[in-house]
Write a protein that holds these residues in place. Structure first.
Motif, short mmCIF file in Angstrom:
data_model
loop_
_atom_site.label_atom_id
_atom_site.label_comp_id
_atom_site.label_asym_id
_atom_site.label_seq_id
_atom_site.Cartn_x
_atom_site.Cartn_y
_atom_site.Cartn_z
N ASN A 205 0.82 -1.21 0.00
CA ASN A 205 0.00 0.00 0.00
C ASN A 205 0.86 1.26 0.00
O ASN A 205 1.80 1.36 0.79
CB ASN A 205 -0.91 0.04 1.23
CG ASN A 205 -2.00 -1.00 1.18
OD1 ASN A 205 -1.82 -2.10 1.69
ND2 ASN A 205 -3.13 -0.67 0.59
N ILE A 206 0.51 2.18 -0.86
CA ILE A 206 1.09 3.52 -0.87
C ILE A 206 0.03 4.46 -0.30
O ILE A 206 -1.11 4.46 -0.75
CB ILE A 206 1.44 3.98 -2.30
CG1 ILE A 206 2.37 2.98 -2.99
CG2 ILE A 206 2.03 5.38 -2.29
CD1 ILE A 206 3.76 2.93 -2.46
N SER A 207 0.39 5.29 0.68
CA SER A 207 -0.59 6.19 1.28
C SER A 207 0.11 7.40 1.90
O SER A 207 1.33 7.54 1.83
CB SER A 207 -1.42 5.45 2.34
OG SER A 207 -0.58 4.98 3.38
N GLY A 208 -0.70 8.28 2.50
CA GLY A 208 -0.17 9.43 3.21
C GLY A 208 0.15 10.64 2.34
O GLY A 208 0.77 11.60 2.81
N LEU A 209 -0.28 10.62 1.08
CA LEU A 209 0.01 11.72 0.16
C LEU A 209 -1.10 12.77 0.20
O LEU A 209 -2.25 12.47 0.51
CB LEU A 209 0.16 11.17 -1.26
CG LEU A 209 1.26 10.11 -1.43
CD1 LEU A 209 1.16 9.46 -2.81
CD2 LEU A 209 2.64 10.73 -1.23
N LYS A 210 -0.77 13.99 -0.17
CA LYS A 210 -1.74 15.08 -0.11
C LYS A 210 -2.67 15.11 -1.30
O LYS A 210 -3.80 15.58 -1.22
CB LYS A 210 -1.01 16.43 -0.01
CG LYS A 210 -0.29 16.63 1.31
CD LYS A 210 0.44 17.96 1.34
CE LYS A 210 1.17 18.15 2.67
NZ LYS A 210 1.95 19.41 2.69
N GLY A 211 -2.20 14.66 -2.47
CA GLY A 211 -3.02 14.73 -3.67
C GLY A 211 -3.23 16.17 -4.11
O GLY A 211 -2.43 17.05 -3.82
N GLY A 212 -4.34 16.41 -4.79
CA GLY A 212 -4.63 17.76 -5.26
C GLY A 212 -5.24 17.78 -6.64
O GLY A 212 -5.51 16.74 -7.25
N HIS A 213 -5.48 18.98 -7.13
CA HIS A 213 -6.05 19.21 -8.46
C HIS A 213 -4.97 18.91 -9.49
O HIS A 213 -3.85 19.41 -9.39
CB HIS A 213 -6.51 20.66 -8.56
CG HIS A 213 -7.29 20.99 -9.79
ND1 HIS A 213 -6.73 20.98 -11.04
CD2 HIS A 213 -8.59 21.37 -9.94
CE1 HIS A 213 -7.65 21.33 -11.93
NE2 HIS A 213 -8.79 21.56 -11.28
#
Length: 480
Positions: A205-213
């Motif tokens: 699993n990859i997680s903890g990222l902010k993401g965004g537009h």
């Protein structure tokens, strides 16, 4: 009791709150479209609901403005449905749960839909008023903006007399947009062939990222979970023999994905495997620590599934995930700091015995958009994948002369004693498409301060909502 009772403008915010009770993710707009139609009919306003559920509402000019030129007020009714993994929310049925933190409005664990519900709320407040001076209004609220601007593409110019259009889909108070990138949605489909699984299975699993537009935030170099998953698998392939299955990541191609996962079945020697994964986490994490300091990889032993991708499919999937381009491709040489061309690998998923790679491609230069689309096509077809462009829309070109822009600048300078920012944006607005549907359009875009749109951390500056609304009313007052 509403959490917004103490804030102004009460009418706008009350209408916005009503919208948050209506599920309106892209492709699920019938209920909100019907709401808008009923809103207009209850006020004896002319309303058109077209075949795709776009809404056009017309209101005559107020006394003294009856003969003024009509103005089109435009936004979109759909929103991006994104939620945290641990949030229980059904976007097809559940209302959003609003909360205010330090005068910013959030939803709880989900996107807020201020993009673009605030435009709808502004427009409805104008339509509902009997004391706001304005020219004749033609309000256009479109569907499926977030998934390829399909509503704008269906607009018929014959419904409009106005030739000045105010788009309310930008996200920074005091900055007016006068140009935007064109874009396309592209899907690469790799056929899946399976084999019987034997070995040690792990969930990665990859997680903890902010993401965004995927347009506005692409220059921030935030981690893309699908890309990081590809890099992780590629590094592991140098030392270990494995097959994979169940590749998933992201949910919208216009949002930078925050999570991704794969089931990995290791065959043969796995000495040092956990240490290797920890080292990969440290290496990749250090690359994006400034923008994504919560990045993490979890690696959990699970029961071995009965089937997985065969060896050839595994190699193709890992290689494609590693090789397909992502992020900023080029910067504008005309406007400092503006991204010219980019793409976002927003969604990775399995369907109908194919592995799908879904992209949002953007560029302010049409030929470079076509170049990126062709590059993705060449890479995909090299691995035996099918490649399809599912939607495409044109850029909005800067107009050297604009009466509407001049009016916006003058009103702003008179009201605030300073000059507003006039900018282009590396994101898709419907203006480019509408320019091809309604002849001789003079256009500009504005909006209040919005942050982290297309993510569950989306929030709206309530003071800015008031400021922009008051400014918009002042502009309309001057358009006599």
């Amino acid at each position: 009791m509403s959490v917004l009772n103490q804030y102004e403008p009460k009418k706008v915010l009350s209408l916005f709150e009503e919208l948050t009770k209506i599920p309106r993710g892209s492709g699920n707009e019938k209920a909100v479209s019907d709401y808008l139609k009923n809103f207009a009919e209850a006020r004896n306003l002319e309303v058109i609901q077209d075949e795709v559920m776009n809404i056009i509402i017309k209101k005559p000019g107020t006394p003294g403005y009856e003969s003024s030129k009509p103005v089109i007020i435009q936004g979109h009714m759909d929103m991006v449905d994104e939620k945290n993994n641990d949030t229980v929310h059904d976007f097809k049925n559940d209302p959003l749960k609003l909360r205010v933190v330090d005068n910013y409005l959030y939803a709880t664990g989900t996107t807020l839909g201020a993009d673009n519900g605030i435009a709808v709320a502004y427009a409805l407040a104008l339509l509902d008023s009997d004391d706001i001076p304005h020219p004749p209004l033609e309000v256009l609220i479109t569907v499926e903006e977030e998934t390829g601007m399909l509503g704008a593409a269906a607009v018929e110019g014959r419904h409009f007399d106005g030739r000045m259009l105010i788009n309310i889909d930008s996200e920074e108070e005091g900055t007016f947009l006068v140009s935007c990138a064109g874009g396309a949605r592209q899907t690469v489909r790799l056929p899946l062939k399976y084999t019987h699984c034997e070995g040690f299975a792990y969930m990665l699993n990859i997680s903890g990222l902010k993401g965004g537009h995927s347009g506005i935030d692409i220059n921030k170099e935030r981690g893309n979970s699908n890309v990081l998953l590809g890099r992780t698998l590629r590094i592991l392939s140098h030392k270990y023999d494995f097959l994979i299955t169940a590749l998933h990541g992201g949910s919208k191609n216009n949002a930078i994905p925050r999570e991704a996962e794969a089931v990995v079945i290791f065959r043969g020697n796995i000495d040092g495997l956990l240490k290797e994964v920890a080292e990969i986490e440290t290496t990749l994490g250090s690359e994006i620590d400034t923008q994504d300091d919560d990045f993490n990889i979890t690696f959990t032993r699970i029961e071995t599934p009965e089937k997985c991708y065969d060896e050839d499919t595994t190699k193709k999937a890992v290689s494609m995930l590693f090789a397909l381009p992502n992020g900023v491709i080029s910067m504008s040489q005309d406007i400092k700091g503006l991204v010219e061309t980019s793409l976002n690998l927003g969604v990775l998923h399995e369907s109908d015995d194919h592995l799908h790679f879904d992209f949002a491609v953007r560029s302010s230069v049409g030929s470079r958009k076509e170049m990126v689309l062709d590059k993705v096509k060449v890479i995909g077809e090299t691995y035996g994948a099918e490649v399809e462009i599912t939607s495409s829309y044109p850029e909005w070109k800067y107009a050297k002369e604009s009466v509407l822009r001049d009016t916006f600048i003058k009103v702003y300078e008179d009201k605030y004693g300073k000059t507003p920012k006039i900018e282009a944006i590396h994101a898709g607005l419907e203006c480019g498409i509408l320019a091809g549907r309604i002849s001789d359009l003079d256009m500009i875009s504005l909006g209040p301060n919005l942050f982290d749109v297309h993510t569950p951390n989306e929030h709206m500056d309530l003071a800015s909502v008031k400021n922009v609304y008051e400014y918009l009313l002042e502009v309309l007052k001057h358009m006599k």
